[in-house]
Scaffold this motif. Sequence first.
Motif, PDB file in Angstrom:
ATOM      1  N   GLU A 190      44.686  36.688  38.442  1.00 22.27           N
ATOM      2  CA  GLU A 190      44.022  37.551  39.412  1.00 22.27           C
ATOM      3  C   GLU A 190      44.594  38.968  39.376  1.00 22.27           C
ATOM      4  OE1 GLU A 190      41.376  37.388  41.333  1.00 22.27           O
ATOM      5  OE2 GLU A 190      40.922  35.441  40.427  1.00 22.27           O
ATOM      6  N   GLN A 191      45.898  39.073  39.123  1.00 16.88           N
ATOM      7  CA  GLN A 191      46.505  40.393  39.006  1.00 16.88           C
ATOM      8  C   GLN A 191      46.039  41.083  37.738  1.00 16.88           C
ATOM      9  OE1 GLN A 191      50.784  40.410  39.251  1.00 16.88           O
ATOM     10  NE2 GLN A 191      50.945  42.623  39.026  1.00 16.88           N
ATOM     11  N   ILE A 196      42.936  45.438  34.944  1.00 23.10           N
ATOM     12  CA  ILE A 196      42.102  45.914  33.833  1.00 23.10           C
ATOM     13  C   ILE A 196      41.000  46.856  34.325  1.00 23.10           C
ATOM     14  CG2 ILE A 196      42.542  43.896  32.384  1.00 23.10           C
ATOM     15  CD1 ILE A 196      39.811  42.828  33.126  1.00 23.10           C
ATOM     16  N   ALA A 197      40.761  46.892  35.616  1.00 18.55           N
ATOM     17  CA  ALA A 197      39.766  47.808  36.163  1.00 18.55           C
ATOM     18  C   ALA A 197      40.372  49.172  36.493  1.00 18.55           C
ATOM     19  CB  ALA A 197      39.129  47.214  37.416  1.00 18.55           C
ATOM     20  N   GLY A 198      41.680  49.304  36.308  1.00 17.17           N
ATOM     21  CA  GLY A 198      42.358  50.560  36.616  1.00 17.17           C
ATOM     22  C   GLY A 198      42.680  51.343  35.364  1.00 17.17           C
ATOM     23  N   SER A 199      43.597  52.275  35.500  1.00 20.34           N
ATOM     24  CA  SER A 199      43.947  53.153  34.383  1.00 20.34           C
ATOM     25  C   SER A 199      45.232  52.733  33.679  1.00 20.34           C
ATOM     26  CB  SER A 199      44.102  54.590  34.901  1.00 20.34           C
ATOM     27  OG  SER A 199      45.109  54.658  35.904  1.00 20.34           O
ATOM     28  N   GLU A 200      45.890  51.647  34.162  1.00 19.42           N
ATOM     29  CA  GLU A 200      47.167  51.244  33.574  1.00 19.42           C
ATOM     30  C   GLU A 200      46.995  50.605  32.205  1.00 19.42           C
ATOM     31  OE1 GLU A 200      46.147  50.387  36.534  1.00 19.42           O
ATOM     32  OE2 GLU A 200      47.547  51.174  38.026  1.00 19.42           O
ATOM     33  N   PHE A 201      45.873  49.916  31.996  1.00 21.32           N
ATOM     34  CA  PHE A 201      45.623  49.233  30.738  1.00 21.32           C
ATOM     35  C   PHE A 201      45.028  50.195  29.713  1.00 21.32           C
ATOM     36  CE2 PHE A 201      46.322  44.971  32.270  1.00 21.32           C
ATOM     37  CZ  PHE A 201      46.394  44.184  31.139  1.00 21.32           C
ATOM     38  N   VAL A 208      40.021  43.097  25.725  1.00 18.86           N
ATOM     39  CA  VAL A 208      40.522  41.809  25.227  1.00 18.86           C
ATOM     40  C   VAL A 208      40.855  40.881  26.395  1.00 18.86           C
ATOM     41  CG1 VAL A 208      42.389  40.677  23.955  1.00 18.86           C
ATOM     42  CG2 VAL A 208      41.392  42.788  23.078  1.00 18.86           C
ATOM     43  N   ALA A 209      41.505  41.434  27.423  1.00 17.94           N
ATOM     44  CA  ALA A 209      41.837  40.629  28.601  1.00 17.94           C
ATOM     45  C   ALA A 209      40.565  40.155  29.313  1.00 17.94           C
ATOM     46  CB  ALA A 209      42.710  41.440  29.556  1.00 17.94           C
ATOM     47  N   MET A 210      39.556  41.005  29.364  1.00 20.49           N
ATOM     48  CA  MET A 210      38.300  40.624  30.003  1.00 20.49           C
ATOM     49  C   MET A 210      37.623  39.490  29.233  1.00 20.49           C
ATOM     50  SD  MET A 210      35.036  43.042  30.930  1.00 20.49           S
ATOM     51  CE  MET A 210      36.170  44.430  30.976  1.00 20.49           C
ATOM     52  N   ASP A 211      37.682  39.566  27.907  1.00 19.90           N
ATOM     53  CA  ASP A 211      37.129  38.494  27.080  1.00 19.90           C
ATOM     54  C   ASP A 211      37.802  37.162  27.407  1.00 19.90           C
ATOM     55  OD1 ASP A 211      35.702  37.535  24.462  1.00 19.90           O
ATOM     56  OD2 ASP A 211      37.815  37.042  24.131  1.00 19.90           O
ATOM     57  N   PHE A 212      39.125  37.192  27.600  1.00 10.98           N
ATOM     58  CA  PHE A 212      39.866  35.979  27.965  1.00 10.98           C
ATOM     59  C   PHE A 212      39.386  35.440  29.314  1.00 10.98           C
ATOM     60  CE2 PHE A 212      43.298  33.688  29.995  1.00 10.98           C
ATOM     61  CZ  PHE A 212      43.816  32.890  28.982  1.00 10.98           C
ATOM     62  N   LEU A 213      39.236  36.323  30.295  1.00 13.08           N
ATOM     63  CA  LEU A 213      38.809  35.903  31.633  1.00 13.08           C
ATOM     64  C   LEU A 213      37.418  35.277  31.606  1.00 13.08           C
ATOM     65  CD1 LEU A 213      40.033  38.963  33.753  1.00 13.08           C
ATOM     66  CD2 LEU A 213      41.146  36.731  33.505  1.00 13.08           C
ATOM     67  N   GLY A 217      36.551  31.059  32.152  1.00 16.05           N
ATOM     68  CA  GLY A 217      35.859  30.773  33.406  1.00 16.05           C
ATOM     69  C   GLY A 217      36.392  31.467  34.638  1.00 16.05           C
ATOM     70  N   ILE A 218      37.336  32.403  34.475  1.00 11.24           N
ATOM     71  CA  ILE A 218      37.808  33.167  35.631  1.00 11.24           C
ATOM     72  C   ILE A 218      36.675  34.057  36.144  1.00 11.24           C
ATOM     73  CG2 ILE A 218      39.609  34.701  36.500  1.00 11.24           C
ATOM     74  CD1 ILE A 218      40.557  31.947  35.391  1.00 11.24           C
ATOM     75  N   LEU A 219      35.908  34.584  35.202  1.00 11.83           N
ATOM     76  CA  LEU A 219      34.671  35.276  35.522  1.00 11.83           C
ATOM     77  C   LEU A 219      33.519  34.378  35.077  1.00 11.83           C
ATOM     78  CD1 LEU A 219      35.489  38.875  34.196  1.00 11.83           C
ATOM     79  CD2 LEU A 219      35.493  38.119  36.575  1.00 11.83           C
ATOM     80  N   ASP A 220      32.566  34.142  35.958  1.00 11.79           N
ATOM     81  CA  ASP A 220      31.405  33.335  35.570  1.00 11.79           C
ATOM     82  C   ASP A 220      30.166  33.881  36.268  1.00 11.79           C
ATOM     83  OD1 ASP A 220      30.952  32.064  38.145  1.00 11.79           O
ATOM     84  OD2 ASP A 220      32.674  30.785  37.713  1.00 11.79           O
TER      85      ASP A 220
END
Length: 238
Positions: A190-191, A196-201, A208-213, A217-220
């Motif tokens: 969740e963190q 990944i929606a901010g400017s730190e990444f 790549v992290a979004m693809d993992f989520l 199934g973290i995002l569905d």
Amino acid sequence: MAGSKSWAERVLQLLNRMNSFHMQGSSKPLCKKFVVEGQEVGVVQPRLIPLLSRYPEVFQVSDGDGGQVELSRRLSNYQQRSDAIEQILGEWRSEKLFDCLGKWRNEVAGGLAAGLGVKETLIKECEEEACIPEAIASTAKPTGTISYTYEDEWGVFPEGQFIYDLELTADFVPQVGDGEVLEFYLWPLEQVKELIAGSEFKPNCAMVAMDFLIRHGILDPDNELCYHQLVEGLHREM
């Protein structure tokens, strides 16, 4: 906070930025093909055409709707081409045509080197950057790819990344290797999602992290109304 953007809006903004070459208002309709030895290897933005036309011994520029920029066939090997391009870049630096040519910049880690396969590169990078031994790195499983094309003052960048999942035991702690990574963190998903929606990444790493989520199934589709746009934004043509 009133007026603040939602998580999905911020992520879609990131994806649009990383696919800016496909967005309305980009230079895409005006670009010319870039050709080397008869093969199209990229495109050239219109603002660069006058600059390249100054070097007819290196770049052959043809006009019209079917126009293209071709690297001179007289430059018949890699060394001749590299020397010619480096000389031109040197002139541009001295003329201060692009401020970024005089500044430090980072190179993308993990790029495929000549003679190495995708899995071999993964194993090499695991060892160099995180001190993960080959016996562990070799267990990584390929899960797919992401692709995107963006443009900036350097040019147009079609990029693709091969994605692997590597499961580590709870007691394994990666260590800083060649210095390209400063330190490692273990965060709840969740963190990761929020960050990944901010400017730190770094933007492509956020993808790549979004693809993992998405894959895990973290995002569905039931918990994210923009699910289709998120998936599509990770797999654009190059």
